[in-house]
Design an enzyme around this catalytic site. Structure first.
Site, mmCIF file in Angstrom:
data_model
loop_
_atom_site.group_PDB
_atom_site.id
_atom_site.type_symbol
_atom_site.label_atom_id
_atom_site.label_comp_id
_atom_site.label_asym_id
_atom_site.label_seq_id
_atom_site.Cartn_x
_atom_site.Cartn_y
_atom_site.Cartn_z
ATOM 1 N N ASP A 4 37.774 40.841 42.091
ATOM 2 C CA ASP A 4 36.425 40.495 42.574
ATOM 3 C C ASP A 4 36.429 39.202 43.388
ATOM 4 O OD1 ASP A 4 35.733 42.721 41.174
ATOM 5 O OD2 ASP A 4 34.447 41.726 39.722
ATOM 6 N N ASP B 59 39.237 45.614 43.229
ATOM 7 C CA ASP B 59 37.840 45.623 43.694
ATOM 8 C C ASP B 59 37.507 44.318 44.415
ATOM 9 O OD1 ASP B 59 37.667 48.039 42.322
ATOM 10 O OD2 ASP B 59 36.759 47.148 40.545
#
EC number: 3.1.1.11
Length: 396
Positions: A232, A259
């Site tokens: 992230d 991600d």
């Protein structure tokens, strides 16, 4: 989408930006790797992604064109100067931002940051005037804003990003972990690195996310910046999920492993290097680059154009997914509502994809467990497409 094979020879202008002329054999469009047709590709340009903002369902079109970038720093006149060594007016970036906010007004404020390392949390609040944050050193790696925070960091005694206020949660949380957060509109940055230095595993939790930069205000332009983390790394999304914000990254570098470009915002990555690092997860790990949570009524999520997808840390060939849908707030497939729950959107076009990208199935199942599906799906069809890409991971 029907399977087609096209020979392309293009010299197109997209959103006012000239693309390199290329002769390429297009990858065959398949159910697991859909390719845009020439006609469809015309709808997925810098101009179309950056054209509208505001409330989903009633977007306002202003045809914003950020392609000129931030501008040459040699022409800037600093209103505020920052130097970690004490040789300027302010020693911290946040102190200069606070001064700009206090001075107010509608004119753009320029903040120069001397090369060095700034170990601090940075918040550009909604009340800030237009701000340009920049270094005169053209090497972004020499001017670093860094902090060590993560989702599982115990909240007791820990600092969280000042943009987020106080919380009663036991841990810092994902968004609060951001080293830098921008909530104001019209923010510009150039020649800077935003980094989260958290070492995964320091605190036990299945979610080891640690955000380096969160962009939550509209019309952000970031040029020649580096955004570095693992899980992230870069968050893009308004403070209210009913709103669309836009961000434009030009000639920049984003690195992570899981991600690492995520959120519900609308963003363009133009001429960027998007690097997967296998240093933490290991060479054979399966992971994801993009994790969009685009609202179903927003046709534009993330666009990567004229960019390079590469890898470091001895990443294995055919190991990394281009992305998966982040079904934000959805606990599982039984809770997913077609047409209402988030449905991420990504287009990757005119870019070079390294050998680490999975060839047969570059798009993975969603975070809620929806299997990847491009047509005739039980759940909302995924909105992930490619066009005119090259490189070992492109399928060409």
């Amino acid at each position: 989408m029907q399977s087609t094979t096209l020979y392309l020879k293009t010299a197109a202008f997209l959103g006012g930006c000239s693309l390199f002329a290329a002769t390429a054999l297009a990858a065959t469009s398949t159910a697991t790797r859909p390719q845009l047709s020439n006609a469809d590709a015309r709808a997925y340009t810098i101009a179309s992604y950056m054209a509208s903002f505001g409330t989903i369902g009633s977007l306002t079109t202003d045809n914003w064109d950020p392609t000129g970038g931030v501008g040459a720093v040699s022409g800037f006149r600093a209103n505020y100067a920052v130097a970690a060594d004490g040789s300027a007016q302010y020693k911290t970036v946040q102190a200069a931002i606070d001064a700009a906010v206090a001075d107010g007004g509608v004119a753009r404020k320029y903040i120069s940051v001397k090369a060095g390392t700034y170990n601090e949390l940075v918040c550009v609040p909604e009340s800030a005037p237009p701000i340009t944050l920049y270094s005169l050193d053209a090497n972004a790696n020499n001017t670093v804003i860094v902090y060590n925070n993560a989702n599982p960091t115990p909240a007791s005694g820990a600092k969280t990003n000042p943009c987020m206020g106080t919380s009663s949660n036991a841990t810092v949380g994902t968004v609060r972990s951001a080293t830098a957060m921008v909530r104001a509109s019209n923010f510009n940055a150039r020649n800077l690195t935003f980094k989260n230095s958290y070492v995964e595993g320091t605190f036990a939790d299945n979610n080891q996310s640690a955000v380096a930069l969160a962009v939550r205000g509209d019309k952000a332009i970031l040029e020649n910046v580096s955004v570095i983390g693992n899980q992230d790394t870069l968050y893009l999304g308004a403070t209210n999920n009913t709103m669309v914000i836009r961000a434009y990254f030009k000639n920049s570098f984003i690195q992570g492993d899981t991600d690492f470009i995520f959120g519900a915002g609308t963003a363009v990555f133009h001429g960027c290097t998007i690097q997967y690092t296998a240093a933490r997860l290991g060479a054979r790990a399966t992971s994801y680059v993009f994790a969009p949570s685009t609202a179903p009524d927003n046709p534009h999520g993330f666009l990567a154009i004229n960019s390079t997808f590469n890898a470091t840390g001895n990443a294995s060939n055919n190991s990394t997914h281009l992305g998966r849908a982040w079904d934000q707030g959805v606990s599982g497939t039984s809770a997913y509502i077609n047409g209402s729950s988030p449905n991420g959107q990504v287009v990757i076009r005119d870019s070079s994809l390294g050998a680490h990208i999975r060839l047969a199935d570059p798009w993975g199942p969603s975070t809620a467990g929806r299997p990847y599906c491009s047509s005739k799906c039980a759940y909302s069809a995924n909105r992930f497409f490619e066009y005119n890409n090259t490189g070992a991971g492109s399928g060409n």
